[in-house]
Design a protein around this motif. Structure first.
Motif, short mmCIF file in Angstrom:
data_model
loop_
_atom_site.label_atom_id
_atom_site.label_comp_id
_atom_site.label_asym_id
_atom_site.label_seq_id
_atom_site.Cartn_x
_atom_site.Cartn_y
_atom_site.Cartn_z
N HIS A 107 17.47 6.13 -14.50
CA HIS A 107 17.79 5.13 -13.55
C HIS A 107 17.81 5.67 -11.95
O HIS A 107 18.37 6.66 -11.79
CB HIS A 107 19.58 4.57 -13.64
CG HIS A 107 19.85 3.68 -12.73
ND1 HIS A 107 19.55 2.39 -12.61
CD2 HIS A 107 20.76 4.03 -11.75
CE1 HIS A 107 20.34 2.06 -11.45
NE2 HIS A 107 21.17 2.90 -10.79
N TYR B 249 19.13 1.95 -6.81
CA TYR B 249 18.36 0.64 -7.26
C TYR B 249 19.03 -0.22 -8.43
O TYR B 249 19.70 0.55 -9.02
CB TYR B 249 16.85 1.04 -7.56
CG TYR B 249 15.94 1.71 -6.19
CD1 TYR B 249 15.20 0.64 -5.78
CD2 TYR B 249 16.24 2.74 -5.86
CE1 TYR B 249 14.37 1.14 -4.60
CE2 TYR B 249 15.30 3.39 -4.77
CZ TYR B 249 14.66 2.52 -4.15
OH TYR B 249 13.93 2.76 -3.06
N THR B 250 18.62 -1.19 -8.46
CA THR B 250 19.27 -1.90 -9.73
C THR B 250 18.76 -1.51 -11.04
O THR B 250 17.62 -0.51 -11.04
CB THR B 250 18.93 -3.47 -9.52
OG1 THR B 250 17.30 -3.74 -9.90
CG2 THR B 250 19.39 -3.94 -8.28
N ASN B 251 19.21 -1.79 -12.26
CA ASN B 251 18.95 -1.55 -13.41
C ASN B 251 17.46 -1.88 -13.75
O ASN B 251 16.90 -1.59 -14.75
CB ASN B 251 19.83 -2.05 -14.56
CG ASN B 251 21.34 -1.19 -14.25
OD1 ASN B 251 21.36 -0.23 -13.83
ND2 ASN B 251 22.48 -1.96 -15.05
N ALA B 252 17.00 -3.00 -12.93
CA ALA B 252 15.60 -3.66 -13.33
C ALA B 252 14.80 -2.41 -13.16
O ALA B 252 13.53 -2.46 -13.62
CB ALA B 252 15.48 -4.55 -12.51
N SER B 253 14.83 -1.49 -12.17
CA SER B 253 14.02 -0.57 -12.05
C SER B 253 13.96 0.63 -12.83
O SER B 253 13.33 1.58 -12.70
CB SER B 253 14.34 -0.02 -10.38
OG SER B 253 13.99 -0.90 -9.37
N ASP B 254 15.04 0.69 -14.01
CA ASP B 254 14.95 1.66 -14.79
C ASP B 254 13.63 1.88 -15.42
O ASP B 254 12.76 0.92 -15.89
CB ASP B 254 16.09 1.39 -15.82
CG ASP B 254 17.61 1.54 -15.34
OD1 ASP B 254 17.45 1.91 -14.17
OD2 ASP B 254 18.51 1.43 -16.21
#
Length: 350
Positions: free
Chosen positions: A56, A60-65
């Protein structure tokens, strides 16, 4: 016409991710740059073998994991796997070196039962090599001094010969990070000198040291050089330049330690700690003004606890010159070389 044989690609070592834990801070690559990240999970599934670590990106948001492998991660917790069932010792460690150098201490290290101290291995080796008539000598040359050492070596026909080459490289590695060096000079039996030279060249086992030393020495444009001399008299004499450190801890003092995950600050008055804090930061920032601002903000909070400031001391990962120049610090991984020279070298004197 005969088709040219394709060169065999050098096999990449299999990596061991067992040292990674959920929440551990790492640096992960994305779009050609390294960013602060945290480990989400480590998968053992076969379909994730090439990229088993989910990270992670901090901020940044989890969408970028993203799932990544060792080629896109920076962490000391990731190490090459040891090849061979039941084998002990680092990858590539020859049997002779394992037999002579891996000496079990009388008191086992509780957090690392497999730990084998170098000092015990060296003692074991020197006892085994006490009848050897040949030796390899080296000089690690730096701008303000020179480190010297010699090691008795087994004849190249001996079954223990490879232990000599292995230990010589290890001792040079140990010394080079203690003293630094812009050049390595060697004298001794031709075969072992050539092996050491290859190890400390591009593509060798100690390529990292060879590539890092120009930065450590503050001469990034001057490559690390390894030369084999014809006589021991051609090696420069040992020379040390001791640096005197202050020992007085009285009065009002500030201290900082710059790590890859946080800035540690302490305020001390007459040996009493009045303030201590760890502040997270993102060392992957490209603009060193971010680093400077983060350091100053953390220091000001600590300074507010003191009636006055009589001294400031600090530490950082990398090389700090006697004149407090940040010669090379790896807490600025994404700062471009020209910007580093202009804005980072003198950051502790601003």
């Amino acid at each position: 016409a005969k088709a040219k044989a394709k060169a065999k690609a050098k096999a990449k070592p299999e990596m061991d991710y067992s040292g990674l834990e959920k929440g551990m801070r790492v640096q992960a690559e994305a779009e050609g740059k390294y960013w602060a990240a945290e480990v989400v999970t480590v998968s053992t599934a076969k379909n994730k073998s090439k990229a088993p670590v989910k990270v992670h990106f901090v901020g940044y948001t989890n969408a970028s994991d993203e799932w990544v492998g060792a080629d896109r991660l920076r962490s000391k917790a990731i190490k090459p796997k040891t090849a061979g069932e039941g084998r002990t010792g680092p990858p590539g460690m020859p049997p002779a070196a394992r037999r002579l150098l891996l000496v079990k201490p009388k008191i086992e290290a509780p957090l690392d039962p497999g730990f084998r101290p170098l000092v015990l291995g060296k003692r074991s080796y020197l006892e085994a090599a006490k009848e050897c008539t040949e030796k390899v000598e080296w000089a690690l040359v730096r701008a303000d001094g020179c480190a010297r050492y010699s090691l008795p070596v087994f004849d190249e026909k001996s079954k223990d010969y490879r232990a000599s080459a292995y230990l010589a490289c290890i001792l040079i590695q140990e010394m080079i990070w203690q003293r630094s060096a812009s050049e390595l000079k060697l004298f001794g039996p031709a075969k072992i000198c050539k092996q050491i030279k290859a190890a400390y060249s591009v593509g060798g086992a100690y390529e990292f040291e060879a590539m890092s030393m120009p930065n450590v020495c503050g001469t990034p444009d001057k490559p690390f050089v390894v030369t084999i001399v014809e006589s021991a008299s051609d090696l420069p004499a040992a020379k040390d330049t001791p640096q005197v450190c202050g020992k007085d801890a009285n009065g009002c003092r500030l201290a900082f330690d710059l790590g890859k995950s946080d800035i540690k600050t302490v305020a001390v008055k007459d040996n009493e700690v009045l303030y201590s804090k760890e502040t997270e930061w993102d060392v992957t920032a490209e603009d060193p003004e971010y680093h400077y601002g983060a350091i100053m903000d953390a220091m000001k909070l600590a300074a507010a606890c003191l009636p006055k400031i009589e001294a400031i001391g600090g530490s950082a990962t990398g090389t700090i010159s006697p004149d407090n120049d940040a010669t090379w610090c790896d807490i600025f991984p994404n700062v471009k070389p020209d910007v580093y020279k202009e804005k980072v070298v003198g950051i502790f004197k601003r």
